[in-house]
Design a protein around this motif. Structure first.
Motif, PDB file in Angstrom:
ATOM      1  N   VAL A  32      72.299  66.690 134.042  1.00  0.00           N
ATOM      2  CA  VAL A  32      72.038  65.794 135.168  1.00  0.00           C
ATOM      3  C   VAL A  32      72.202  64.345 134.740  1.00  0.00           C
ATOM      4  N   CYS A  33      71.815  64.043 133.498  1.00  0.00           N
ATOM      5  CA  CYS A  33      71.933  62.674 132.996  1.00  0.00           C
ATOM      6  C   CYS A  33      73.379  62.199 133.036  1.00  0.00           C
ATOM      7  N   LYS A  34      74.301  63.082 132.682  1.00  0.00           N
ATOM      8  CA  LYS A  34      75.713  62.710 132.654  1.00  0.00           C
ATOM      9  C   LYS A  34      76.251  62.452 134.059  1.00  0.00           C
ATOM     10  N   THR A  35      75.821  63.243 135.021  1.00  0.00           N
ATOM     11  CA  THR A  35      76.283  63.025 136.401  1.00  0.00           C
ATOM     12  C   THR A  35      75.646  61.774 137.011  1.00  0.00           C
ATOM     13  N   LEU A  36      74.538  61.331 136.434  1.00  0.00           N
ATOM     14  CA  LEU A  36      73.841  60.155 136.956  1.00  0.00           C
ATOM     15  C   LEU A  36      74.490  58.844 136.520  1.00  0.00           C
ATOM     16  N   LEU A  37      75.247  58.873 135.444  1.00  0.00           N
ATOM     17  CA  LEU A  37      75.812  57.639 134.882  1.00  0.00           C
ATOM     18  C   LEU A  37      76.673  56.848 135.878  1.00  0.00           C
ATOM     19  N   PRO A  38      77.610  57.484 136.603  1.00  0.00           N
ATOM     20  CA  PRO A  38      78.392  56.711 137.584  1.00  0.00           C
ATOM     21  C   PRO A  38      77.517  56.118 138.694  1.00  0.00           C
ATOM     22  N   LEU A  67      70.431  42.594 137.788  1.00  0.00           N
ATOM     23  CA  LEU A  67      69.818  43.760 137.159  1.00  0.00           C
ATOM     24  C   LEU A  67      70.432  44.013 135.796  1.00  0.00           C
ATOM     25  N   ARG A  68      69.576  44.384 134.858  1.00  0.00           N
ATOM     26  CA  ARG A  68      70.030  44.811 133.534  1.00  0.00           C
ATOM     27  C   ARG A  68      69.742  46.302 133.394  1.00  0.00           C
ATOM     28  N   LEU A  69      70.758  47.062 133.022  1.00  0.00           N
ATOM     29  CA  LEU A  69      70.598  48.500 132.845  1.00  0.00           C
ATOM     30  C   LEU A  69      70.462  48.809 131.360  1.00  0.00           C
ATOM     31  N   VAL A  70      69.368  49.495 131.006  1.00  0.00           N
ATOM     32  CA  VAL A  70      69.137  49.913 129.629  1.00  0.00           C
ATOM     33  C   VAL A  70      68.991  51.428 129.616  1.00  0.00           C
ATOM     34  N   LEU A  71      69.861  52.101 128.877  1.00  0.00           N
ATOM     35  CA  LEU A  71      69.773  53.549 128.698  1.00  0.00           C
ATOM     36  C   LEU A  71      69.052  53.820 127.393  1.00  0.00           C
ATOM     37  N   ALA A  72      68.148  54.796 127.399  1.00  0.00           N
ATOM     38  CA  ALA A  72      67.330  55.044 126.212  1.00  0.00           C
ATOM     39  C   ALA A  72      67.186  56.525 125.924  1.00  0.00           C
ATOM     40  N   SER A  73      67.011  56.822 124.655  1.00  0.00           N
ATOM     41  CA  SER A  73      66.764  58.195 124.223  1.00  0.00           C
ATOM     42  C   SER A  73      66.100  58.135 122.855  1.00  0.00           C
ATOM     43  N   ASP A  74      65.943  59.283 122.205  1.00  0.00           N
ATOM     44  CA  ASP A  74      65.410  59.297 120.849  1.00  0.00           C
ATOM     45  C   ASP A  74      66.048  60.438 120.065  1.00  0.00           C
ATOM     46  N   PRO A  81      67.708  61.926 116.070  1.00  0.00           N
ATOM     47  CA  PRO A  81      68.655  61.495 115.034  1.00  0.00           C
ATOM     48  C   PRO A  81      69.928  60.893 115.637  1.00  0.00           C
ATOM     49  N   ARG A  82      70.414  59.844 115.017  1.00  0.00           N
ATOM     50  CA  ARG A  82      71.613  59.167 115.512  1.00  0.00           C
ATOM     51  C   ARG A  82      72.811  60.107 115.573  1.00  0.00           C
ATOM     52  N   SER A  83      72.894  61.028 114.612  1.00  0.00           N
ATOM     53  CA  SER A  83      74.036  61.944 114.553  1.00  0.00           C
ATOM     54  C   SER A  83      74.159  62.811 115.802  1.00  0.00           C
ATOM     55  N   GLU A  84      73.036  63.084 116.459  1.00  0.00           N
ATOM     56  CA  GLU A  84      73.046  63.920 117.662  1.00  0.00           C
ATOM     57  C   GLU A  84      73.594  63.173 118.878  1.00  0.00           C
ATOM     58  N   HIS A  85      73.751  61.862 118.773  1.00  0.00           N
ATOM     59  CA  HIS A  85      74.153  61.039 119.913  1.00  0.00           C
ATOM     60  C   HIS A  85      75.564  60.471 119.786  1.00  0.00           C
ATOM     61  N   GLU A  86      76.170  60.618 118.624  1.00  0.00           N
ATOM     62  CA  GLU A  86      77.451  59.953 118.374  1.00  0.00           C
ATOM     63  C   GLU A  86      78.551  60.381 119.349  1.00  0.00           C
ATOM     64  N   GLU A  87      78.687  61.689 119.565  1.00  0.00           N
ATOM     65  CA  GLU A  87      79.727  62.160 120.492  1.00  0.00           C
ATOM     66  C   GLU A  87      79.406  61.742 121.923  1.00  0.00           C
ATOM     67  N   PHE A  88      78.129  61.799 122.293  1.00  0.00           N
ATOM     68  CA  PHE A  88      77.691  61.407 123.634  1.00  0.00           C
ATOM     69  C   PHE A  88      78.043  59.945 123.899  1.00  0.00           C
ATOM     70  N   VAL A  89      77.768  59.084 122.931  1.00  0.00           N
ATOM     71  CA  VAL A  89      78.072  57.660 123.082  1.00  0.00           C
ATOM     72  C   VAL A  89      79.580  57.447 123.179  1.00  0.00           C
ATOM     73  N   ARG A  90      80.329  58.144 122.351  1.00  0.00           N
ATOM     74  CA  ARG A  90      81.776  57.964 122.312  1.00  0.00           C
ATOM     75  C   ARG A  90      82.458  58.440 123.596  1.00  0.00           C
ATOM     76  N   THR A  91      81.974  59.531 124.167  1.00  0.00           N
ATOM     77  CA  THR A  91      82.650  60.130 125.325  1.00  0.00           C
ATOM     78  C   THR A  91      82.078  59.696 126.674  1.00  0.00           C
ATOM     79  N   ALA A  92      80.828  59.247 126.701  1.00  0.00           N
ATOM     80  CA  ALA A  92      80.207  58.995 128.006  1.00  0.00           C
ATOM     81  C   ALA A  92      79.565  57.624 128.171  1.00  0.00           C
ATOM     82  N   LEU A  93      79.260  56.942 127.080  1.00  0.00           N
ATOM     83  CA  LEU A  93      78.457  55.717 127.201  1.00  0.00           C
ATOM     84  C   LEU A  93      79.185  54.449 126.779  1.00  0.00           C
TER      85      LEU A  93
END
Length: 203
Positions: free
Chosen positions: A91-97, A110-117, A119-131
């Motif tokens: 759902v998070c991915k469909t919410l981005l647009p 407005l300032r948009l801040v996306l947050a999560s928690d 290990p960084r390694s778990e987010h690298e592909e997500f950041v590269r492909t979606a963020l």
């Protein structure tokens, strides 16, 4: 034989008329329910910082290592929409647009801040492909501050650093309900509807 045919036709016409009457009655009831059911707003869960209270200005770093402050008064005079997401949340991915559209509609206010928690390694592909190009922060402290239990979860902070609305957001309607709640001076659309007529609507 002819009489049986006539009788069967009459019975069929009676059934058609009865069915039409039932359909009209159902259409009328659907219209009544549509008027009575309240719009669905963001659902508020357990609260860390309470609505109407000042938010702490947390000094963090974004994904690229740039220092950023989340919470507290905004020196640029912008509101902050803080949205907690996760790489494993469809759902998070469909919410981005939707969030991009809301950000554009606000025209720089407005300032948009996306947050999560995690290990960084778990987010690298997500950041590269979606963020790409979005402000993304990894912080366990941030999630604990606002007591985030389910995702995606959004927090709306005004220019003075006061928390104005928060809740689960699965659709554009949910996101926009946060701004509606802030404009009306309530914590959520549900709170406004309960207070406006004393009747608790089902959303």
């Amino acid at each position: 034989m002819f009489e049986a045919l006539v009788i069967s036709n009459l019975v069929l016409w009676l059934l058609v008329i009865a069915l039409a009457a039932v359909v009209l009655a159902l259409v009328r009831q659907v219209g009544v329910l549509h008027e009575r059911v309240a719009p669905a707003g963001a659902l508020v869960g357990r609260q860390g910082v309470r609505i109407g209270a000042p938010t702490p200005g947390l000094e963090l770093t974004d994904w690229s290592g740039t220092p950023c402050t989340v919470g507290g008064p905004n020196p640029e005079g912008r509101r902050t929409l803080l949205v907690f997401i996760s790489p494993s949340c469809p759902v998070c991915k469909t919410l981005l647009p939707i969030l991009d559209s809301v950000l554009q509609a606000e025209g720089g206010r407005l300032r948009l801040v996306l947050a999560s928690d995690g290990p960084r390694s778990e987010h690298e592909e997500f950041v590269r492909t979606a963020l790409a190009g979005r402000l993304y922060v990894l912080s366990t402290e941030l999630g604990l501050t606002y007591q985030v239990g389910k995702l995606p979860y959004a927090v709306l902070i005004d220019t003075d650093g006061v928390l104005r609305a928060q809740g689960l957001v699965n659709t554009r309607e949910h996101v926009e309900s946060l701004f509606e709640a802030m404009e009306r001076g309530v914590g959520s659309v549900q709170e406004y509807l309960r207070g406006s007529d004393g009747v608790r609507h089902v959303a």
